[in-house]
Write a protein that holds these residues in place. Structure first.
Motif, PDB file in Angstrom:
ATOM      1  N   LYS A  67      47.518  39.756  38.904  1.00  0.00           N
ATOM      2  CA  LYS A  67      46.806  39.064  38.192  1.00  0.00           C
ATOM      3  C   LYS A  67      45.447  38.514  38.719  1.00  0.00           C
ATOM      4  O   LYS A  67      45.395  38.673  40.041  1.00  0.00           O
ATOM      5  CB  LYS A  67      47.584  37.893  37.864  1.00  0.00           C
ATOM      6  CG  LYS A  67      47.905  36.735  38.882  1.00  0.00           C
ATOM      7  CD  LYS A  67      48.634  35.476  38.292  1.00  0.00           C
ATOM      8  CE  LYS A  67      48.916  34.526  39.080  1.00  0.00           C
ATOM      9  NZ  LYS A  67      49.676  33.233  38.755  1.00  0.00           N
ATOM     10  N   GLU A  68      44.626  38.306  37.861  1.00  0.00           N
ATOM     11  CA  GLU A  68      43.297  37.770  38.351  1.00  0.00           C
ATOM     12  C   GLU A  68      43.239  36.399  38.365  1.00  0.00           C
ATOM     13  O   GLU A  68      43.706  35.561  37.475  1.00  0.00           O
ATOM     14  CB  GLU A  68      42.076  38.171  37.412  1.00  0.00           C
ATOM     15  CG  GLU A  68      40.824  37.804  38.191  1.00  0.00           C
ATOM     16  CD  GLU A  68      39.795  38.912  37.310  1.00  0.00           C
ATOM     17  OE1 GLU A  68      38.588  38.419  37.296  1.00  0.00           O
ATOM     18  OE2 GLU A  68      40.152  39.929  36.601  1.00  0.00           O
ATOM     19  N   LEU A  69      43.079  35.859  39.709  1.00  0.00           N
ATOM     20  CA  LEU A  69      42.728  34.568  39.766  1.00  0.00           C
ATOM     21  C   LEU A  69      41.383  33.831  39.727  1.00  0.00           C
ATOM     22  O   LEU A  69      41.208  32.749  38.735  1.00  0.00           O
ATOM     23  CB  LEU A  69      43.126  34.098  41.398  1.00  0.00           C
ATOM     24  CG  LEU A  69      44.425  34.528  41.960  1.00  0.00           C
ATOM     25  CD1 LEU A  69      44.456  34.101  43.500  1.00  0.00           C
ATOM     26  CD2 LEU A  69      45.381  33.528  41.269  1.00  0.00           C
ATOM     27  N   ASN A  70      40.474  34.374  39.894  1.00  0.00           N
ATOM     28  CA  ASN A  70      39.063  34.287  39.428  1.00  0.00           C
ATOM     29  C   ASN A  70      38.032  35.359  39.555  1.00  0.00           C
ATOM     30  O   ASN A  70      38.685  36.364  40.056  1.00  0.00           O
ATOM     31  CB  ASN A  70      38.323  33.019  40.342  1.00  0.00           C
ATOM     32  CG  ASN A  70      38.621  33.174  41.853  1.00  0.00           C
ATOM     33  OD1 ASN A  70      38.390  34.109  42.046  1.00  0.00           O
ATOM     34  ND2 ASN A  70      39.219  32.246  42.526  1.00  0.00           N
ATOM     35  N   GLN A  71      36.721  35.119  39.718  1.00  0.00           N
ATOM     36  CA  GLN A  71      35.875  36.207  39.817  1.00  0.00           C
ATOM     37  C   GLN A  71      36.022  36.938  41.287  1.00  0.00           C
ATOM     38  O   GLN A  71      35.576  38.044  41.278  1.00  0.00           O
ATOM     39  CB  GLN A  71      34.442  35.846  39.381  1.00  0.00           C
ATOM     40  CG  GLN A  71      34.378  35.417  37.977  1.00  0.00           C
ATOM     41  CD  GLN A  71      32.960  35.022  37.443  1.00  0.00           C
ATOM     42  OE1 GLN A  71      32.161  35.020  38.333  1.00  0.00           O
ATOM     43  NE2 GLN A  71      32.524  34.818  36.348  1.00  0.00           N
TER      44      GLN A  71
END
Length: 228
Positions: free
Chosen positions: A187-191
């Motif tokens: 999953k992506e946490l931030n940019q």
């Protein structure tokens, strides 16, 4: 009213207490929920209820008029002890189930008490012996000489990876180190950061070694390793 005491019943209660103490001692040494007092009470009470059930049937049953089942109370012990076992089974935050062995030993302690109360002392003794071999001796030999699949331990790993990294290449690099992965979740946490969660199987390795190996990989910002 004259009170009579059967010496054999007292001996049965004493034997049940000793058996309960032995099972409780094993759990106490391992810092498990089932302790000395709990195991003793379970085994002793089961034995007492079995004795009462059998003696009541012998004393109050009337042939052809009032038939009683000598093991009726013992049967209720077997089903009723389940709530104690259920209380020992816990689900941790990482979806790991613990306490199953303790729950089984609670049921086993009740079974030993019933067997002793019913007069099957030799059978109960060998039952206790086999239980202790199963939970104490056998795991030791499996750990030392067992087949490799039984020696494998599961670790839950969480890696926070720099967004510049190619996650496929990181997964390939982890597999190249000899780790078998399953339950991969990304999953992506931030940019700037993304998270990689998975479970690995290890053999004769410490969790700290796995942590050091993964933390030293390129683009890994944070590494967390947890034993399941």
């Amino acid at each position: 009213m004259v009170l009579t005491v059967d010496a054999q019943d007292l001996i049965k209660l004493g034997i049940a207490a000793v058996f309960g103490l032995i099972i409780g001692l094993e759990r106490e040494i391992r810092n498990k929920p089932l302790g000395l007092k709990t195991s003793l009470v379970i085994c002793l009470a089961s034995c007492l209820l079995t004795i009462v059930s059998i003696e009541s049937a012998n004393k109050y049953a009337v042939a052809g008029l009032h038939v009683m089942d000598p093991m009726r109370l013992a049967a209720q012990v077997v089903s009723g002890i389940g709530f104690l076992g259920a209380g020992a089974i816990l689900r941790k935050h990482n979806d790991v189930i613990i306490g199953l062995t303790t729950a089984a030993l609670i049921w086993g302690a009740a079974g030993l008490g019933i067997a002793v109360g019913a007069g099957f002392i030799i059978e109960a003794f060998f039952g206790l012996l086999l239980i202790m071999v199963s939970v104490v001796v056998l795991p030791y030999f499996i750990k030392k000489m067992g087949p490799r699949p039984l020696l494998m331990k599961d670790l839950r790993v969480r890696l926070v990876v720099n967004h510049e990294a190619n996650l496929t290449e990181i997964i390939k690099a982890i597999i190249a180190k000899g780790y078998k992965m399953k339950s991969v979740h990304i999953k992506e946490l931030n940019q700037e950061l993304q998270e990689l969660n998975f479970i690995v199987f290890i053999d004769r390795k410490y969790a700290s070694e796995v942590y050091d190996e993964l933390k030293s990989m390129a683009y890994i910002e944070i590494a967390e390793v947890e034993t399941l």
